[in-house]
Design an enzyme around this catalytic site. Structure first.
Site, PDB file in Angstrom:
ATOM      1  CG  ASP A  35      -2.011  -0.942   0.998  1.00 31.29           C
ATOM      2  OD1 ASP A  35      -2.191  -1.774   0.102  1.00 31.29           O
ATOM      3  OD2 ASP A  35      -2.846  -1.233   2.153  1.00 31.29           O
ATOM      4  CB  SER A  84     -12.147   7.702  -1.278  1.00 36.33           C
ATOM      5  OG  SER A  84     -10.774   7.226  -1.051  1.00 36.33           O
ATOM      6  CD  GLU A 125     -14.927   5.380  13.938  1.00 43.72           C
ATOM      7  OE1 GLU A 125     -14.864   5.432  12.573  1.00 43.72           O
ATOM      8  OE2 GLU A 125     -16.239   5.467  14.204  1.00 43.72           O
ATOM      9  CE  LYS A 127      -8.126   4.598   5.684  1.00 41.11           C
ATOM     10  NZ  LYS A 127      -7.808   3.374   4.593  1.00 41.11           N
ATOM     11  NE  ARG A 148     -14.527   2.141  -1.888  1.00 38.60           N
ATOM     12  CZ  ARG A 148     -13.349   2.531  -1.545  1.00 38.60           C
ATOM     13  NH1 ARG A 148     -13.500   3.785  -0.859  1.00 38.60           N
ATOM     14  NH2 ARG A 148     -12.408   1.892  -2.300  1.00 38.60           N
ATOM     15  CE  LYS A 304     -15.276   8.106  10.064  1.00 39.75           C
ATOM     16  NZ  LYS A 304     -15.785   6.663  10.484  1.00 39.75           N
TER      17      LYS A 304
HETATM   18  P1  NAD Z   1      -9.021   4.912   1.739  1.00 41.04           P
HETATM   19  O1  NAD Z   1      -8.696   3.692   2.224  1.00 41.04           O
HETATM   20  O2  NAD Z   1      -8.093   5.926   1.922  1.00 41.04           O
HETATM   21  O3  NAD Z   1     -10.425   5.304   2.639  1.00 41.04           O
HETATM   22  C1  NAD Z   1     -11.715   4.922   2.319  1.00 41.04           C
HETATM   23  C2  NAD Z   1     -12.061   3.467   2.955  1.00 41.04           C
HETATM   24  O4  NAD Z   1     -11.428   3.366   4.378  1.00 41.04           O
HETATM   25  C3  NAD Z   1     -13.443   3.357   3.295  1.00 41.04           C
HETATM   26  O5  NAD Z   1     -14.043   2.829   2.054  1.00 41.04           O
HETATM   27  C4  NAD Z   1     -13.339   2.331   4.270  1.00 41.04           C
HETATM   28  O6  NAD Z   1     -13.460   0.813   3.805  1.00 41.04           O
HETATM   29  C5  NAD Z   1     -12.221   2.242   5.017  1.00 41.04           C
HETATM   30  N1  NAD Z   1     -12.215   2.631   6.305  1.00 41.04           N
HETATM   31  C6  NAD Z   1     -11.577   1.778   7.398  1.00 41.04           C
HETATM   32  N2  NAD Z   1     -11.878   2.443   8.591  1.00 41.04           N
HETATM   33  C7  NAD Z   1     -12.584   3.313   8.593  1.00 41.04           C
HETATM   34  C8  NAD Z   1     -13.204   4.035   9.359  1.00 41.04           C
HETATM   35  N3  NAD Z   1     -13.267   4.207  10.754  1.00 41.04           N
HETATM   36  N4  NAD Z   1     -14.222   5.012   8.999  1.00 41.04           N
HETATM   37  C9  NAD Z   1     -14.546   5.296   7.613  1.00 41.04           C
HETATM   38  N5  NAD Z   1     -13.935   4.540   6.572  1.00 41.04           N
HETATM   39  C10 NAD Z   1     -12.908   3.417   7.237  1.00 41.04           C
HETATM   40  O7  NAD Z   1      -9.456   4.931   0.439  1.00 41.04           O
HETATM   41  P2  NAD Z   1      -9.530   3.706  -0.674  1.00 41.04           P
HETATM   42  O8  NAD Z   1     -10.136   4.352  -1.911  1.00 41.04           O
HETATM   43  O9  NAD Z   1     -10.517   2.862   0.096  1.00 41.04           O
HETATM   44  O10 NAD Z   1      -8.379   3.150  -0.795  1.00 41.04           O
HETATM   45  C11 NAD Z   1      -7.006   3.590  -1.014  1.00 41.04           C
HETATM   46  C12 NAD Z   1      -5.983   2.893  -0.438  1.00 41.04           C
HETATM   47  O11 NAD Z   1      -6.096   1.460  -0.542  1.00 41.04           O
HETATM   48  C13 NAD Z   1      -4.723   3.226  -0.637  1.00 41.04           C
HETATM   49  O12 NAD Z   1      -4.326   4.432  -0.187  1.00 41.04           O
HETATM   50  C14 NAD Z   1      -3.839   2.241  -0.503  1.00 41.04           C
HETATM   51  O13 NAD Z   1      -3.493   1.989   1.042  1.00 41.04           O
HETATM   52  C15 NAD Z   1      -4.737   0.933  -0.739  1.00 41.04           C
HETATM   53  N6  NAD Z   1      -4.732   0.436  -2.136  1.00 41.04           N
HETATM   54  C16 NAD Z   1      -3.804  -0.549  -2.347  1.00 41.04           C
HETATM   55  C17 NAD Z   1      -3.428  -0.950  -3.657  1.00 41.04           C
HETATM   56  C18 NAD Z   1      -2.321  -1.570  -3.689  1.00 41.04           C
HETATM   57  O14 NAD Z   1      -2.009  -1.917  -5.008  1.00 41.04           O
HETATM   58  N7  NAD Z   1      -1.559  -2.085  -2.796  1.00 41.04           N
HETATM   59  C19 NAD Z   1      -4.326  -0.530  -4.757  1.00 41.04           C
HETATM   60  C20 NAD Z   1      -5.371   0.246  -4.461  1.00 41.04           C
HETATM   61  C21 NAD Z   1      -5.704   0.702  -3.251  1.00 41.04           C
END
Ligand code: NAD
Length: 345
Positions: A35, A84, A125, A127, A148, A304
């Site tokens: 990530d 996101s 909270e 993540k 999602r 939040k």
């Molecule tokens: P994000 O992970 O930055 O944030 C949104 C997500 O956080 C929500 O959909 C939910 O699932 C999660 N979440 C967990 N705890 C939460 C809480 N307490 N409150 C609200 N939401 C919470 O955004 P994203 O678009 O889901 O994903 C991007 C992230 O995923 C990247 O930063 C990366 O870390 C990972 N990613 C990795 C790869 C890879 O190839 N390794 C590819 C795509 C995404």
């Protein structure tokens, strides 16, 4: 080659990389890079687009959410989009607060300015490092579970959601809301991940790379009998829709209400309400110190704005709320002993 051509080529190269990473992660549940590497490439593209807005395509990975829903699943159009979160990082080489947590301080400043307040209360909270799902209850009965997907349309995984033991099929209240849509994360506890991988190896099957992939791969199964054999967990982190009752007016209140209805969420030992950037930073450092011993993987914490009215006043940018931010941790090292946490249902 001109400078602007070189920048356009770089943007195209970063876009292609992110598109590949997104497909591997969201569609195949099998990322090829950590990530932290994804975040680094994402940030480079976002910074390039910010400095040269003419390079930003409408369908740039910086403007989109998740991955396309897989056609094998029935599509679910989300009544409230599943967004996101914007990210903040800290500079761990800096000792002074202002430099170390500059991005967090900037977030708090934007929020205070947006609300015209000198101090704001934040609900904090972990993540969770799993996958987001949305669950709908009608008259207290679980009727739908969806992933999602791309934020607008997800995948119908109701039968698989029903196999998760901690998710109530019926809310534990004699007076349920006419409609409740809960948002949260499906994940696999570290101990369940280790047991699953030991099993995979014993059967000569490929082990999963990490608990997040195991959780996503297990929930997004076309055969719910396979999901039922995997031990998945769920923690709520939000309410998208309520009809028929007055929902609490703070995020903290909503989470306590969900617990009363029998929906799992992390308890007060791990979630907290704080004031201002200093409060958020203290929470961040405190949870970081406990990270390796938590029973599940987290990749940061989320803040939040606690008041729902203030959340509404701040609103959204294209793909994320203005009232929340994910504060990411550095890539994790080896795991250690797992502590018991206060899970409230
Ligand atoms: P994000 O992970 O930055 O944030 C949104 C997500 O956080 C929500 O959909 C939910 O699932 C999660 N979440 C967990 N705890 C939460 C809480 N307490 N409150 C609200 N939401 C919470 O955004 P994203 O678009 O889901 O994903 C991007 C992230 O995923 C990247 O930063 C990366 O870390 C990972 N990613 C990795 C790869 C890879 O190839 N390794 C590819 C795509 C995404």
């Amino acid at each position: 080659m001109t400078m602007s051509q070189a920048l356009a080529d770089r943007a195209a190269e970063l876009t292609a990389l992110l598109e590949r990473y997104n497909h591997e992660y969201y569609v195949n549940d099998a990322p090829s890079v950590p990530d932290s590497e994804y975040d680094r490439v994402f940030r480079e593209l976002a910074e390039l687009e910010a400095a040269h807005p003419e390079l930003r395509r409408a369908d740039s990975p910086t403007q989109r959410i998740g991955g396309a829903p897989v056609p094998a699943f029935e599509p679910v159009v989300h009544a409230v989009p599943m967004l996101s979160l914007s990210n903040a990082f800290s500079d761990f080489d800096a000792a002074d607060f202002a430099t170390r947590h500059a991005e967090l301080i900037a977030f708090d400043e934007r929020v205070r300015k947006g609300l015209g307040q000198s101090l704001v209360e934040y609900a904090c909270e972990p993540k969770f490092d799993g996958l987001a799902v949305s669950m709908s209850y009608i008259d207290g009965v679980l009727v739908q579970g969806a992933t999602r997907g791309d934020g607008a349309t997800g995948e119908n995984v109701t039968e698989n959601i029903r196999t998760i033991r901690s998710i109530p099929l019926k809310l534990t209240t004699p007076t349920p809301p006419a409609l409740l849509e809960v948002r949260g994360e499906v994940l696999m506890l570290k101990k369940d991940f280790e047991a699953l991988n030991a099993d995979q190896l014993a059967r000569g099957d490929k082990p999963f790379a990490n608990p997040r992939n195991a959780a996503a791969g297990s929930l997004r199964q076309l055969d719910s009998k396979i999901t039922a054999r995997r031990r998945l967990s769920f923690f709520a982190y939000g309410v998208a829709r309520v009809e028929g009752v007055d929902a609490p007016d703070t995020h903290e209140g909503e989470m306590a209400w969900l617990a009363e209805l029998g929906i799992p969420r992390v308890g007060d030992g791990l979630a907290a309400v704080v004031e201002g950037a200093e409060g958020m930073a203290a929470y961040y450092e405190g949870v970081l110190a406990r990270r390796a011993s938590l029973p599940f993987d987290i990749d940061g914490v989320v803040y939040k704005v606690n008041s729902k009215a203030e959340q509404e006043a701040l609103g959204f940018v294209s793909r994320a709320p203005r009232f929340a931010i994910a504060h990411k941790y550095p890539a994790e090292e080896a795991l250690t002993v797992v502590e018991a946490i206060d899970v409230q249902v």
